[in-house]
Design an enzyme around this catalytic site. Sequence first.
Site, mmCIF file in Angstrom:
data_model
loop_
_atom_site.group_PDB
_atom_site.id
_atom_site.type_symbol
_atom_site.label_atom_id
_atom_site.label_comp_id
_atom_site.label_asym_id
_atom_site.label_seq_id
_atom_site.Cartn_x
_atom_site.Cartn_y
_atom_site.Cartn_z
ATOM 1 N N GLY A 150 0.822 -1.198 0.000
ATOM 2 C CA GLY A 150 0.000 0.000 0.000
ATOM 3 C C GLY A 150 0.855 1.247 0.000
ATOM 4 C CB CYS A 151 0.113 4.677 -1.088
ATOM 5 S SG CYS A 151 -1.534 4.875 -0.369
#
Lengths: 324, 324, 324, 324
Positions: A133-134
């Site tokens: 994920g970011c």
Amino acid sequence: MMHKIPVGVLGASGYAGRELCGLVLAHPSLSLAFAAAGARGGERARVAGRDITFANSDAVDLGQAALVFSALPHGASAEYVARARAAGAKVVDLSADLRPGNANPAGAEGVPYGLTEVAREAVRAADVVANPGCYPTATLLALLPLLERKLVAPGGTISVSAASGVTGAGFTPRHDLLFGEVSEDFRAYGAGNVHRHLGEMRATLDAFAAEADLVFTPHLLPVARGILATITVPLVERVENPLALWEERFAREPFVEVTSELPTLKDVVRRNVVRVTAMHAQGTRRPTLVVIAAIDNLVKGAAGQAVQNANLMLGLDETAGLAA
Amino acid sequence: MMHKIPVGVLGASGYAGRELCGLVLAHPSLSLAFAAAGARGGERARVAGRDITFANSDAVDLGQAALVFSALPHGASAEYVARARAAGAKVVDLSADLRPGNANPAGAEGVPYGLTEVAREAVRAADVVANPGCYPTATLLALLPLLERKLVAPGGTISVSAASGVTGAGFTPRHDLLFGEVSEDFRAYGAGNVHRHLGEMRATLDAFAAEADLVFTPHLLPVARGILATITVPLVERVENPLALWEERFAREPFVEVTSELPTLKDVVRRNVVRVTAMHAQGTRRPTLVVIAAIDNLVKGAAGQAVQNANLMLGLDETAGLAA
Amino acid sequence: MMHKIPVGVLGASGYAGRELCGLVLAHPSLSLAFAAAGARGGERARVAGRDITFANSDAVDLGQAALVFSALPHGASAEYVARARAAGAKVVDLSADLRPGNANPAGAEGVPYGLTEVAREAVRAADVVANPGCYPTATLLALLPLLERKLVAPGGTISVSAASGVTGAGFTPRHDLLFGEVSEDFRAYGAGNVHRHLGEMRATLDAFAAEADLVFTPHLLPVARGILATITVPLVERVENPLALWEERFAREPFVEVTSELPTLKDVVRRNVVRVTAMHAQGTRRPTLVVIAAIDNLVKGAAGQAVQNANLMLGLDETAGLAA
Amino acid sequence: MMHKIPVGVLGASGYAGRELCGLVLAHPSLSLAFAAAGARGGERARVAGRDITFANSDAVDLGQAALVFSALPHGASAEYVARARAAGAKVVDLSADLRPGNANPAGAEGVPYGLTEVAREAVRAADVVANPGCYPTATLLALLPLLERKLVAPGGTISVSAASGVTGAGFTPRHDLLFGEVSEDFRAYGAGNVHRHLGEMRATLDAFAAEADLVFTPHLLPVARGILATITVPLVERVENPLALWEERFAREPFVEVTSELPTLKDVVRRNVVRVTAMHAQGTRRPTLVVIAAIDNLVKGAAGQAVQNANLMLGLDETAGLAA
């Protein structure tokens, strides 16, 4: 003309999907076999100055691609990963479906968690990779030197305050993402440790046996792109020159920039880099570091890191198509 | 027509100064005796839909005002505070000059630190009040119930990540405040506990004998107005219903909104309120709260709180001219 | 306490509807009998610092209001106007349904086109008023002195380039109104004279027998509020001091500001005014004026003008609740 | 490795100058011999992900460059153009100093006005080229098919309403360019035909013997980059398919995109293109076109067009380093 390896994109109409299409179109060794979108199949879109037409996700022949990027929503992706594998394609899955800390603590079996700078060799050997994920990308790379050296104080609290541009919330129209609502506003969301990304961050902390609490508060920024993570970390002991830890750890990493300046979103947007600094908090009883990291949530935090992983899985140079 | 009390504004051309002029012009019991600006004396400006002309700071008769607001820069203000006192005017000083933790640990003698909700009676009796900084206003009001009840874990770290709109940086033209630089960017500044506001925050923590570390990291937001402070606080012990602490403490405060929602800048801009929530961070070993507070940096964080204090000093209703 | 006149709002959940609720809540002589919203009936919303709960449009008793504001969508409004009339309420309709140039060239019979500065006496006597669109309000008030004096060159082209903040496009979520799409962008829409507002603008030009072409191009601005209309008008003959025409015409109008400066959105947002200037274009063969007008699309361009009209219809002071 | 041609940049610290440095650094056939800045000589800056150090404009050896780009301010540039020529370098001057309609009606003798699509062969042969202004580039390329075919109605008025991002106003700090002033605002400036760019636009209209009035009103947009020009043009006669005129004229132009969609800033930022559409205004007595063009003011409107011209002057492919 050189032969190019065909790759496909599922979920191509979202922000990460379009970013992937743009990176593939500009990549020296990849060609875009298909850009599929569910509800928007048949629609045209402009990507990186070109008009492309979305294929229908269910109609597309996944096997024409050597590798498929899935930028499908969480929950919907795992099924297409299986289909792509059955059709013979390797897969980089940008959803959370196969990451550790979600369905099961360790992640899907045999699927490395593709934080490239940590799992490079596993990624190279894998047929499927769970792209991080970011927020975890920014946070975990920022913490990596401390985790590897066991410098986080056991029992202490790692406090992560992170802010993301709106593309991190996706392209689905929602009242709270309208310009008239976001402009001139700033707000936390998922506060109190209820954000979906907690799982994969804790899984990585556990992998390093860091016995610290993690408190993670994401915020919505009135910008299109970028994540800035500001982290306070209590240390086991005072470190003379904290920045040297990062400089040493990342000296040979092509996509990590260690700097004595404070990283900003402007430094990193449209680039596949994490930019990081670290310093002591002055005037504290317990030695405490402030670590700040910036990434483009759509590039290093999604599509760029996915291409970085795909490059490894396809035997290409890791940096191909990703000029830092 | 009712008699109005004449007040004056020094430093009227800056953002806080203009906000003060607007509040005074709309105030039912105050009149604007003068709006003075150093370099811009003689210039016209539009404030709250009206054209006003700035007087020259050195030429203006300070004694014509019953109370003078000084929104002069830090370092330059103390001298004018003395002049205004000599001319017989009461003073609310919006600069840092007389606040605790700056020149001396306790602040200027006999000058209360005007966090109104803490120092109401001292403010009412004072001739000079040191108006708190914008970040400290949000942070300290957010922490107040925990400080008063000694709930902060001794030896723990209070981590404050706060973000402010650009008007907090003042009206002086600088490269880094140009629209072309700030738009689509986000950055920390003063990281590592070097921001000027640390002093007055620590002084207040000390006044409550809170033996915790404070790590404060401010950020520059691409918005004009507003501060959001996100705070993690380790507790001495788990509290059943944390929000009830805030609801109880602020039940009769006209300018504090306690909410179970996450406060946003939109909730508070152009209003003299702090809006605050609190909740447990889930999944931590040590009980830890996340406290989030929002204010308008120019109103509750500057001009509004200054008028709130002035109302008390002049024997007016505390809420006059400050409809929440 | 003074008796207040109960008024209701239909379509209260949209941007114009919420602005209306805010104005009514702050109005010295009006009370909010209901704030109704179709799909969002039962939901809570924050308006002007207060929490209100939307009623259901079909369940609400329209007759409890002396006057109903309809901020319902075009096409859906006319039916509710009839219902409100049948229940005995006067109506200000903010939709296009009853305006001239739409269903029929002259507008609905007996329903004045409520450009207040033009139709004040007709509005005062009316039971139903068609509140003008936002672009027409800015454009027609800007052109009024020229139209009344027959100064527009017959056969010439009035070119209107206007730009609006996103709240003009409504609160319904759409891809093209997401922050990630609007920020850092600017675009025309409805170009080529196909915008819905052409009808009512042409109807007014016709009413003044102005035999000029009208070319109107609206644009979407990355701001929340405000309209700026930049208009070029070829004149019958050169006028010595063009601005004097506006100053004279609007000398006694409380909500028109004539200025020699160039109006900006900042001058007018959250205020019920049109701010206008005019000047010759230098170096042209034919005498040509540039006229520039600014309004807040939600206030003077919608809710504010609606309250202005309602004040007249209810026998109140025209400016009540609308401090310029 | 291929030999690269050394070029230099004067005025490198401004927005156009930094854009030039970035384009040169990424150019396959050019190398950056120097990046000189007056007051900021010796300072470091980040350009396109790299740290560069500005040289001092007066200390730098201009002769080490085969070609010098001057992005110096208007008025200051001409002298350095002469110095660079004396040192043997070719010059692309981005200032207004040598353009037609300024010092003299025809421009500096022997210096082509480098609107590349009009003056390609003259540029190829020139030692010095006057790079067009940003607004004129968008406006004149948009009008070109009409000018070349004499389709503009004599005696009519070409009305140009254009809006630019703030980088068009330069990097010098000014109150009115602060984020706090520009955000959520929109304003015209130089209204009434007093903008500096009128001269070069009129000179080009004259060169095509277009006997029409030109009214040009620029506006300041709250975006960093991009210009949108919306133009109404009365025609000599009705044209059946107006867009075909543009499609035909620009069929072989690499940097002009003709589209039936409405161009937006998003389509063109960071790209060396003008994107243009045209359509009839419906319902007018006199046939009138609406033409809309978008460019990036720093690329096609400045640095990109400068490199396009430099490529021709140096015998390179016109598109080198300028991927559309």
